[in-house]
Design an enzyme around this catalytic site. Sequence first.
Site, PDB file in Angstrom:
ATOM      1  N   ASP A  44      42.547  11.646   8.926  1.00 55.61           N
ATOM      2  CA  ASP A  44      43.158  12.979   9.039  1.00 55.61           C
ATOM      3  C   ASP A  44      42.869  13.797   7.781  1.00 55.61           C
ATOM      4  OD1 ASP A  44      44.868  11.627   7.358  1.00 55.61           O
ATOM      5  OD2 ASP A  44      46.709  12.139   8.441  1.00 55.61           O
ATOM      6  N   SER A  45      42.092  13.211   6.842  1.00 58.21           N
ATOM      7  CA  SER A  45      41.512  14.004   5.752  1.00 58.21           C
ATOM      8  C   SER A  45      40.615  15.085   6.339  1.00 58.21           C
ATOM      9  CB  SER A  45      40.718  13.103   4.793  1.00 58.21           C
ATOM     10  OG  SER A  45      39.826  12.274   5.511  1.00 58.21           O
ATOM     11  N   ASP A  83      42.603   8.118  12.876  1.00 57.23           N
ATOM     12  CA  ASP A  83      43.942   8.274  12.298  1.00 57.23           C
ATOM     13  C   ASP A  83      44.916   8.880  13.301  1.00 57.23           C
ATOM     14  OD1 ASP A  83      44.240   7.292   9.754  1.00 57.23           O
ATOM     15  OD2 ASP A  83      43.629   9.149   8.751  1.00 57.23           O
ATOM     16  N   LYS A 113      44.735   4.098  13.121  1.00 53.93           N
ATOM     17  CA  LYS A 113      45.373   3.828  11.815  1.00 53.93           C
ATOM     18  C   LYS A 113      46.628   4.685  11.700  1.00 53.93           C
ATOM     19  CE  LYS A 113      43.551   5.334   7.709  1.00 53.93           C
ATOM     20  NZ  LYS A 113      44.624   6.237   7.225  1.00 53.93           N
ATOM     21  N   GLU A 115      50.216   5.447   8.953  1.00 54.18           N
ATOM     22  CA  GLU A 115      50.752   5.288   7.600  1.00 54.18           C
ATOM     23  C   GLU A 115      52.186   4.755   7.649  1.00 54.18           C
ATOM     24  OE1 GLU A 115      50.322   9.002   5.503  1.00 54.18           O
ATOM     25  OE2 GLU A 115      48.171   9.100   5.914  1.00 54.18           O
ATOM     26  N   GLU A 182      45.970   2.476  -0.655  1.00 56.30           N
ATOM     27  CA  GLU A 182      45.456   3.689  -1.327  1.00 56.30           C
ATOM     28  C   GLU A 182      46.181   3.917  -2.657  1.00 56.30           C
ATOM     29  OE1 GLU A 182      45.047   7.178   1.129  1.00 56.30           O
ATOM     30  OE2 GLU A 182      44.581   8.455  -0.609  1.00 56.30           O
TER      31      GLU A 182
HETATM   32  O1  KIV Z   1      42.406  10.338   6.072  1.00 54.76           O
HETATM   33  C1  KIV Z   1      41.676   9.600   5.402  1.00 54.76           C
HETATM   34  O2  KIV Z   1      40.503   9.888   5.129  1.00 54.76           O
HETATM   35  C2  KIV Z   1      42.241   8.337   4.949  1.00 54.76           C
HETATM   36  C3  KIV Z   1      41.501   7.613   3.875  1.00 54.76           C
HETATM   37  C4  KIV Z   1      41.643   8.340   2.607  1.00 54.76           C
HETATM   38  C5  KIV Z   1      41.897   6.202   3.791  1.00 54.76           C
HETATM   39  O3  KIV Z   1      43.269   7.943   5.389  1.00 54.76           O
END
Ligand code: KIV
Length: 278
Positions: A44-45, A83, A113, A115, A182
């Site tokens: 989600d970056s 994510d 993924k 969090e 992280e």
């Molecule tokens: O969103 C993302 O790119 C991430 C990584 C920084 C692990 O969660």
Amino acid sequence: MKNTVVTFQQMKDKGEKITMLTAYDYSTAKLVDGAGINSILVGDSLGNVVLGYPDTVSVTMEDMIHHGAAVARGAENALVVIDMPFMSYQASVYDAVVNAGRLMKEGRAGAVKLEGGEEMCPQIEAITKASIPVVAHLGLTPQSINVFGGYKSQGRDLASARKLIRDAQLVQEAGAFAVVLECVPERLATYISKRLRIPTIGIGAGAGCDGQVLVYADMLAMFSDFRPKFVKAFANVGEAMKAGFRAYDEEVKAGTYPAEEHNYTIDDEIFEEVTKGL
Ligand code: KIV
């Protein structure tokens, strides 16, 4: 060879390092996949790198599905992990399973993924029971930026180091097949990696993790809004792109591009006929 959750575990068991990079589109996914990277994270970056948001909080399910599906079309061998965006799993276990299912069906993910540690274990357990592989994410969890009050490393005081060790154990027990660590102190991440059966994927967590992940735009020096301490520029693609854009601007303005070899032709006869009398 296609990478799967089984490959991840086999690599940990053999002591082989796992590589993961982010990608958000088809062409980048093809390049990452072609380089032999084991896994592509549609992080989600996306919100920071592609959509220009200051954080990941505004990223939606639709954003993740749209970009995830593009990446999945470009990834032949890499395991695609998508994510779960903010508020797609936190409110209820039901939301978590339904939205993880959408990322698999519509985004064509191989895994999702999310969090969080102990507090997200019911979600991890339910998603795993629905036959969806889950990567957990601990330490600096950017979706909690408003609680942390900034992008700060985690696990440096006694209470948060204890919580990190406990959370890592609990997400493994809940069914996660890997865990991202992280911005965690190197010694602590190495300790957790040795304790866990499942692989740890570090980002700003030192070389003792079972694998590494980076945001591709960071490691190619394409993203300049902020640069965390742990990022290494493996190539200066940002400068190379700017040089290319400048050269294009100059040549178009100088009239040297397009040149003869870039042109399509039309038969003289057809041209005479079509322009006759105009
Ligand atoms: O969103 C993302 O790119 C991430 C990584 C920084 C692990 O969660």
